[in-house]
Every structure is written in structure tokens, then in C-alpha cells.
Design a protein around this motif. Structure first.
Motif, PDB file in Angstrom:
ATOM      1  N   ASP A  14      15.608  45.875   9.059  1.00  0.00           N
ATOM      2  CA  ASP A  14      16.493  47.109   9.817  1.00  0.00           C
ATOM      3  C   ASP A  14      15.596  48.171  10.541  1.00  0.00           C
ATOM      4  OD1 ASP A  14      17.938  49.095   9.459  1.00  0.00           O
ATOM      5  OD2 ASP A  14      17.859  49.625   7.508  1.00  0.00           O
ATOM      6  N   PRO A  15      16.911  47.873  11.587  1.00  0.00           N
ATOM      7  CA  PRO A  15      16.442  49.079  13.320  1.00  0.00           C
ATOM      8  C   PRO A  15      16.043  50.316  13.063  1.00  0.00           C
ATOM      9  CG  PRO A  15      18.900  48.273  13.142  1.00  0.00           C
ATOM     10  CD  PRO A  15      18.025  47.343  12.346  1.00  0.00           C
ATOM     11  N   THR A  16      17.230  50.703  11.638  1.00  0.00           N
ATOM     12  CA  THR A  16      16.348  51.983  11.349  1.00  0.00           C
ATOM     13  C   THR A  16      15.549  53.050  10.982  1.00  0.00           C
ATOM     14  OG1 THR A  16      18.612  51.773   9.406  1.00  0.00           O
ATOM     15  CG2 THR A  16      19.432  52.176  11.642  1.00  0.00           C
ATOM     16  N   TYR A  17      15.036  52.059  10.243  1.00  0.00           N
ATOM     17  CA  TYR A  17      13.965  51.982   9.376  1.00  0.00           C
ATOM     18  C   TYR A  17      12.355  52.093  10.429  1.00  0.00           C
ATOM     19  CZ  TYR A  17      10.720  52.112   5.750  1.00  0.00           C
ATOM     20  OH  TYR A  17       9.082  52.028   5.294  1.00  0.00           O
ATOM     21  N   GLY A  18      11.973  52.960  10.792  1.00  0.00           N
ATOM     22  CA  GLY A  18      11.048  53.053  11.001  1.00  0.00           C
ATOM     23  C   GLY A  18      10.873  52.579  12.724  1.00  0.00           C
ATOM     24  N   ASN A  19      10.047  51.582  12.704  1.00  0.00           N
ATOM     25  CA  ASN A  19       9.554  51.096  14.368  1.00  0.00           C
ATOM     26  C   ASN A  19       9.520  49.033  13.738  1.00  0.00           C
ATOM     27  OD1 ASN A  19       9.471  53.092  16.016  1.00  0.00           O
ATOM     28  ND2 ASN A  19       6.821  53.049  15.487  1.00  0.00           N
ATOM     29  N   SER A  20       9.989  48.983  13.217  1.00  0.00           N
ATOM     30  CA  SER A  20      10.095  47.400  12.142  1.00  0.00           C
ATOM     31  C   SER A  20      10.764  46.230  12.958  1.00  0.00           C
ATOM     32  CB  SER A  20      10.619  47.627  10.768  1.00  0.00           C
ATOM     33  OG  SER A  20       9.959  48.193   9.935  1.00  0.00           O
ATOM     34  N   ALA A  21      11.878  46.718  13.462  1.00  0.00           N
ATOM     35  CA  ALA A  21      12.712  45.969  14.453  1.00  0.00           C
ATOM     36  C   ALA A  21      12.676  46.282  15.906  1.00  0.00           C
ATOM     37  CB  ALA A  21      14.201  46.302  14.073  1.00  0.00           C
ATOM     38  N   ALA A  64       6.574  37.798  21.676  1.00  0.00           N
ATOM     39  CA  ALA A  64       8.166  39.084  21.612  1.00  0.00           C
ATOM     40  C   ALA A  64       7.472  39.684  19.743  1.00  0.00           C
ATOM     41  CB  ALA A  64       9.191  38.722  21.485  1.00  0.00           C
ATOM     42  N   LYS A  65       6.911  40.950  19.961  1.00  0.00           N
ATOM     43  CA  LYS A  65       5.927  41.662  18.886  1.00  0.00           C
ATOM     44  C   LYS A  65       6.537  42.543  18.854  1.00  0.00           C
ATOM     45  CE  LYS A  65       1.552  42.850  17.108  1.00  0.00           C
ATOM     46  NZ  LYS A  65      -0.139  42.935  18.039  1.00  0.00           N
ATOM     47  N   ASP A  66       7.100  43.053  16.818  1.00  0.00           N
ATOM     48  CA  ASP A  66       7.540  43.904  16.769  1.00  0.00           C
ATOM     49  C   ASP A  66       6.642  45.850  16.429  1.00  0.00           C
ATOM     50  OD1 ASP A  66       6.437  43.143  14.456  1.00  0.00           O
ATOM     51  OD2 ASP A  66       8.349  43.413  13.526  1.00  0.00           O
ATOM     52  N   MET A  67       7.104  46.377  15.683  1.00  0.00           N
ATOM     53  CA  MET A  67       6.151  47.510  15.179  1.00  0.00           C
ATOM     54  C   MET A  67       6.040  48.226  16.712  1.00  0.00           C
ATOM     55  SD  MET A  67       6.450  48.226  12.143  1.00  0.00           S
ATOM     56  CE  MET A  67       4.904  48.969  11.708  1.00  0.00           C
ATOM     57  N   GLY A  68       6.665  47.862  17.950  1.00  0.00           N
ATOM     58  CA  GLY A  68       6.059  48.181  19.294  1.00  0.00           C
ATOM     59  C   GLY A  68       4.984  47.505  19.911  1.00  0.00           C
ATOM     60  N   GLY A  69       5.340  46.288  19.168  1.00  0.00           N
ATOM     61  CA  GLY A  69       3.413  46.701  20.160  1.00  0.00           C
ATOM     62  C   GLY A  69       2.190  46.768  19.218  1.00  0.00           C
ATOM     63  N   GLN A  70       2.766  47.412  18.785  1.00  0.00           N
ATOM     64  CA  GLN A  70       0.876  47.715  17.914  1.00  0.00           C
ATOM     65  C   GLN A  70       1.210  46.909  16.601  1.00  0.00           C
ATOM     66  OE1 GLN A  70       2.213  51.240  15.479  1.00  0.00           O
ATOM     67  NE2 GLN A  70       3.360  52.119  17.369  1.00  0.00           N
ATOM     68  N   LEU A  71      -0.637  47.324  16.357  1.00  0.00           N
ATOM     69  CA  LEU A  71      -1.783  46.002  15.763  1.00  0.00           C
ATOM     70  C   LEU A  71      -0.974  46.230  14.057  1.00  0.00           C
ATOM     71  CD1 LEU A  71      -5.029  47.667  16.336  1.00  0.00           C
ATOM     72  CD2 LEU A  71      -4.295  45.317  16.875  1.00  0.00           C
ATOM     73  N   GLY A  72      -0.474  46.077  13.740  1.00  0.00           N
ATOM     74  CA  GLY A  72       0.246  44.882  11.899  1.00  0.00           C
ATOM     75  C   GLY A  72       1.967  44.822  12.309  1.00  0.00           C
ATOM     76  N   GLY A  73       1.718  44.649  13.659  1.00  0.00           N
ATOM     77  CA  GLY A  73       3.072  44.143  13.484  1.00  0.00           C
ATOM     78  C   GLY A  73       3.400  42.252  13.892  1.00  0.00           C
ATOM     79  N   LEU A  74       4.465  42.463  13.658  1.00  0.00           N
ATOM     80  CA  LEU A  74       4.450  40.583  13.804  1.00  0.00           C
ATOM     81  C   LEU A  74       5.300  40.051  14.871  1.00  0.00           C
ATOM     82  CD1 LEU A  74       6.720  40.232  10.190  1.00  0.00           C
ATOM     83  CD2 LEU A  74       3.833  40.041  10.623  1.00  0.00           C
ATOM     84  N   ALA A  75       4.699  39.044  15.145  1.00  0.00           N
ATOM     85  CA  ALA A  75       5.698  38.110  16.965  1.00  0.00           C
ATOM     86  C   ALA A  75       5.704  36.494  16.766  1.00  0.00           C
ATOM     87  CB  ALA A  75       3.542  38.453  17.715  1.00  0.00           C
ATOM     88  N   GLY A  76       6.303  36.720  17.460  1.00  0.00           N
ATOM     89  CA  GLY A  76       6.986  34.930  18.068  1.00  0.00           C
ATOM     90  C   GLY A  76       6.624  35.026  19.458  1.00  0.00           C
TER      91      GLY A  76
END
Length: 619
Positions: A14-21, A64-76
Motif C-alpha cells: 500500500d503506497p499510503t502506508y509509510g515507505n513500503s511502496a 529496484a528497492k522499496d523502503m526508499g532504498g533503506q536497509l530492510g527494504g525488499l529489492a528486484g
């Protein structure tokens, strides 16, 4: 910074929930050649002046990495393959500055004698090269073209080479691109130049004639063995071998001449006649003594010159005629002459009468001085009755030396003409016809005679047809039908003379009453019939009637006989013959004869009387 490609990654969070998207892009592999915008994913070049000739294919790994590229983000990740396309940024270059070629002097014109190549690192149409020979020393003997498959320069021979004349040639070749890119003009000229040196190799060549064709002249009737000309051939090689000559024998014409094998002189071998052959054309072959297989050939033309040996003659046979009413000085014929000889300046002919004809006062010859002459009358009127043909001897001379002349006889026929001079008749038969009778009148008379003959023939044919009378149609006439004696009967199959159906069925007798015999024209004599005796056999009756008809010229048959061999099947009368009857006379019953009609009335009365007179039946 040149734009290459834009990539985009999607996140199901959900793009509205934090930086997850919130996705951030980065390059894991492909640096330092390319860069990517972290937010938009646009890939751009990172270095200027990238060279396809150095490296053409690039493989860039994008993350491409979510969470704004921060640690803990998921990447493809994804891989982008990038290929550099070619531009014409490199000129062609020769790998060396001088090319050496060796060419035999016997090479044929148009043949390829060598190849050179310039290198262009570009690709496709940007690497297409055009070769040109720079004008200079020896360049006019050669030509160069481009091989479209290998992009090589193919050098070809434009003119023949001769080692004895020139042993080496040097010229320059220029290589340039066909398709230029104006963005790279500052790089420099897109062409290169190299030097080509060609060494001519000496080869053993055939001898060479001094002329491409030899033309000679000789007078006809020249004595055998007379030299009329010569041919010359040389060996131009360094060894300079001797040359031998001989005639290329192809036909019998070549036997009229001979050639000296060493000197090359041509002489007559037979007497020549211009009227038979005015020109001879043959070939002479020259070969080297050191190598007889090396030969060359030249064409020789010999023209036979004319000698005045034939007299002129009248060109065509003339049919000359003169009118009976001709006037003096009238031209009746224009004649020309021809000569078998051939004079270079043209023939001139003169015409005159022979000496014996000059003394006669009938005709004369007027020479027009242009190779023609006119035949003119010298008296007033000619008569066919006195003389129909005149023979005029004409003498014709030429102007060559020695002078030749001939006497030609013209036949002149006297004809009848009208007042305008138009010929009406030249036939001999016309002389004896009446003067006032024209040809049209004669034709009309002949047509009348033919018409009269046709009328007479038709009249005779109609008269013969009328003599054939129609058949007698009398109902009371009981005589047999007969046919004319002039036609031979066909037996039972002949049904033209009589109706065979009347014999087969007696019932049709009443219907077929038309007779087809011919009634004679002779007078009818009174017929005397002898009474039949009692108990007279039918054969005696027939014989009696036969004798009676033999003496009577008006009774049938009229010189003919009809035989009735077939009596019919199922006839109610059965057989009338007592000869073949199986019954006796006493058993015969002739009452049925009365039922046969009028034609058998006499027979019915005759046999009825015999039956009534029979003594046995009376008792």
C-alpha cells in the motif's frame, strides 16, 4: 547524458502506508558507461564518445528497492542489453602504401590482373568503399572497380601490354567512402591513397604483321609466277626468332596464288579472269621458327584489274516495230549497250550501221553520244504485204584499248497502226483479212455461229425426245406389259418395265391400269383368231396365240420379251400352266376366271365353252 531507456518497477504494498511502496532505482552492473535516475528509472550514457568499434554490446543490471532504498527494504533486479549502432566516423585506410603486381604481357584486355584493399572499421553501408585511379603515369592502360562483396579494388586491363615497349607501370589508387556523415567532417578527409606498381612479364608471343590487312592489285591474264605483293611479320620478343609464311588453305580459290615461305612474297599460280572472279580474299599465317605453335593471321585482298577483251553488245533483246504509215525521221526504238569489261573511267560506246546496211534506204542509226542510240525511219510508209520483217545490223564499239566492236542485228516488224501511231495488229494472219473488218466484228460473227449451233443441237434433242410416246392406258387391252427392246431387262429385280405387284396379287390389276409399253406407229391390221378346238390343251392355245402375234406387227411384244418366272405365293389363281399341274384336264374348274375382271374375259369365255361342250358333263 544521452537518453537510452526508462525502466519501471511495481510494488504491491500500500503506497499510503509509510515507505513500503516507495521504489528507488540503482545500477549494479554497467558502470561507468551508463547511469540511472533513482526516482524515474531513466537510463542515460555516462561517458562521451562511446566507440562501437571498441565495444558494441553492453549488459546493464538494474535494481529496484522499496523502503526508499533503506536497509530492510525488499529489492528486484532486471538486465538491460544495450547495443551501439554504427555511424560513419572512420575513413578507409590502406594497410600499406605500395602494392606490387606482376602481369604477363599476353593478358587479354578486360581481364583482372590484381586486387588491392582498403580497411574501414565501420559497418554496413558506412563501410562501402569506392576506388579510383589517380591520373598519372600509366593509369590510362588500367581500370579499377569495387567488388561489392569483399569491398576490394579489382584492377583490370584496358589496353594490351607489350614487354618490349614498356616493362613497368606506376600509378596511384584512391579509396573513399560512398556515404559520408556531415557530423564527422571535422575528423578529416574520409579517403586514403596508395601506390600501385605493375611489372610486365616477358612472354613468348607470336609474330606481328606490319599491317592489319593487305590489299593488292593485278591485271587479268598476268603470266603465272608474277609477283604481285608481299606481307611482312616480325617477332618482337627479345630473342627475335625467324618467321615462316604460308597460305591458310580453305577452298580452291586459294590455289590461284603462292607465297614464298621466307620472304612473304605473293605470286600468281594460275591465269586470272576478272569476268569469272573480280576479287580474291584469303588469309596468310605467320609462325615462329623457334615455336611453330605461336602463329598469327592476316587477311589479304587481291583485286583483279580488267583488260579490254570483250566487245560491247546490246544490253537486252528488243522487239522493234514500225507502222505502215510511218514518216521519215521517226524514232521507232532506243537501244543501249553493255560490256563485260570493267573500265575504271566508265565505258563509252558508239553506234553506227554496218557498211552493207548503209546503202539501203529503210532505216538509220542516230548515236546520241550518251551510250544510247535511236533507230529512225528513212522513207515514207512500209507495206506488210511486200515485206513484213526487216533485219538491221548495228555496229557497237567501245572506247578502251584495244578497241572492241560487235555487230548486233535488230529485227523490225511492220505493223498496222491507227492515225495516232498506236499499233493495232502485227500478226501475219491479219494481212489477209478485209480492210474494213475489225477484230470486234470477227468476234461477233463467231459468237453468232456458236449460238446457231447450240440452237440446232437443242432442236434435234427435243425431236428425239418427242418420239418416245407414253404408255398405253386402255382398260380393254389385255396384252402383256412390254419394255423397249433397246434396254436389256434385269430379270426379277427389274421393276422399271412393268409393275411386278400385278403378277403377285391379281386384286391390284384393276388399280394398275396405266401401261408403260410403247405403242407402235404402224397401222393395225385386222386380227383373225382361229377358234379353239374341243379339248385343246392350254399349250396349243399359247402356241396358236404366239403364231398369231408373230404375223401381226401391231401386236405385242414389240421386238422385246418379258419373262415372268415368278408367279407369286398365295395367289387365288394359283398356276395357269397345265404343264406343271398335277391334276388332269377333267379336274380343272375354270369358273373363277370370270371373277378376274375384263382382262381375262376372253379366257373365261374360251374355257367356259370347252366345259359346257364336254360330252361327259352333258350326259
Amino acid at each position: 547524458g544521452a537518453y537510452v531507456l526508462q525502466v519501471k518497477a511495481t510494488d504491491a504494498d500500500d503506497p499510503t502506508y509509510g515507505n513500503s511502496a516507495r521504489v528507488v532505482y540503482s545500477i549494479l552492473q554497467g558502470q561507468p558507461y551508463f547511469s540511472i535516475d533513482p526516482k524515474t528509472g531513466v537510463i542515460r550514457t555516462a561517458l562521451p564518445n562511446m566507440d562501437r568499434e571498441v565495444k558494441e554490446q553492453y549488459q546493464v543490471l538494474i535494481q529496484a528497492k522499496d523502503m526508499g532504498g533503506q536497509l530492510g527494504g525488499l529489492a528486484g533486479t532486471t538486465t538491460v542489453n544495450i547495443t551501439l549502432t554504427d555511424v560513419n566516423d572512420n575513413p578507409p585506410r590502406f594497410p600499406k602504401s605500395i602494392f606490387h603486381l606482376k602481369v604477363p604481357e599476353t593478358s587479354h584486355v578486360g581481364s583482372a590482373i590484381g586486387r588491392i584493399r582498403a580497411v574501414d572499421p565501420d559497418f554496413g553501408k558506412n563501410a562501402e568503399i569506392e576506388y579510383n585511379i589517380v591520373p598519372g603515369d600509366g593509369g590510362n592502360l588500367f581500370d579499377i572497380t569495387t567488388d561489392e562483396y569483399t569491398q576490394e579494388g579489382v584492377i583490370k586491363l584496358k589496353k594490351p601490354l607489350d614487354f618490349e615497349t614498356k616493362k613497368a607501370y606506376t600509378f596511384k589508387v584512391e579509396a573513399s567512402n560512398l556515404h559520408l556523415d556531415h557530423r564527422f567532417h571535422s575528423v578529416g578527409p574520409f579517403k586514403d591513397t596508395a601506390t600501385v606498381k605493375i611489372n610486365v612479364l616477358d612472354m613468348d608471343e607470336p609474330p606481328v604483321f606490319s599491317k592489319p590487312t593487305y590489299t593488292m592489285e593485278v591485271y587479268e591474264d598476268t603470266p603465272v609466277g608474277t609477283i604481285i605483293g608481299a606481307v611482312t611479320a616480325q617477332d618482337l620478343d627479345a630473342g627475335s626468332s625467324s618467321v615462316r609464311y604460308f597460305i591458310d588453305w580453305k577452298n580452291d580459290v586459294d590455289s590461284y596464288f603462292t607465297i614464298d615461305a621466307t620472304e612473304g612474297t605473293i605470286a600468281t599460280n594460275e591465269l586470272l579472269d576478272r569476268e569469272s572472279t573480280a576479287q580474291y580474299n584469303f588469309s596468310i599465317i605467320a609462325s615462329k621458327v623457334s615455336n611453330p605453335l605461336l602463329t598469327s593471321k592476316v587477311n589479304v585482298i587481291i583485286n583483279v584489274l580488267d583488260v579490254n577483251e570483250f566487245p560491247p553488245e546490246i544490253s537486252v533483246p528488243y522487239e522493234t516495230s514500225v507502222c505502215e504509215n510511218a514518216k521519215p525521221g521517226q524514232v521507232i526504238q532506243t537501244i543501249t549497250a553493255a560490256d563485260k569489261d570493267l573500265s575504271p573511267a566508265g565505258q563509252r560506246f558508239s553506234f553506227k550501221l554496218s557498211s552493207e546496211a548503209s546503202n539501203k534506204s529503210n532505216f538509220t542509226v542516230h548515236d546520241y553520244r550518251n551510250n544510247t542510240a535511236g533507230i529512225e525511219t528513212r522513207r515514207n510508209g512500209y507495206s506488210r504485204r511486200q515485206q513484213e520483217l526487216y533485219f538491221l545490223p548495228v555496229v557497237i564499239e567501245d572506247s578502251s584499248y584495244p578497241v572492241q566492236s560487235s555487230t548486233n542485228t535488230l529485227t523490225i516488224r511492220v505493223c498496222r497502226c491507227d492515225s495516232d501511231g498506236t499499233i493495232q495488229s502485227c500478226n501475219v494472219e491479219a494481212i489477209f483479212l478485209p480492210v474494213g473488218l475489225s477484230t470486234g466484228a470477227l468476234i461477233a460473227i463467231l459468237l453468232c455461229i456458236v449460238i446457231l449451233l447450240v440452237i440446232v443441237v437443242l432442236y434435234v434433242a427435243l425431236r428425239r425426245q418427242k418420239k418416245k410416246d407414253t404408255l398405253m392406258t386402255s382398260k380393254e387391252d389385255i396384252r402383256d406389259n412390254v419394255i423397249h427392246y433397246d434396254d436389256e431387262g434385269g430379270g426379277e429385280e427389274d421393276t422399271q418395265a412393268f409393275d411386278i405387284g400385278a403378277l403377285r396379287n391379281p386384286k391390284v390389276i384393276e388399280d394398275n391400269k396405266i401401261r408403260r409399253d410403247i405403242k407402235p406407229d404402224t397401222l393395225r391390221f385386222p386380227r383373225h383368231r382361229a377358234p379353239a378346238e374341243d379339248n385343246t390343251d392350254i399349250r396349243d392355245f399359247i402356241n396358236q396365240r404366239l403364231k398369231e402375234n408373230d404375223v401381226d406387227p401391231s401386236a405385242p411384244p414389240y421386238d422385246s420379251l418379258a419373262t415372268y418366272a415368278y408367279e407369286g405365293n398365295g395367289s387365288v389363281a394359283e398356276s395357269l400352266s397345265s404343264i406343271d399341274s398335277l391334276t388332269t384336264e377333267a379336274d380343272q374348274d375354270y369358273d373363277y376366271l370370270s371373277d378376274w375382271g375384263p382382262r381375262f374375259k376372253i379366257l373365261a369365255d374360251m374355257f367356259g365353252e370347252e366345259e359346257s361342250y364336254n360330252p361327259d358333263k352333258v350326259t
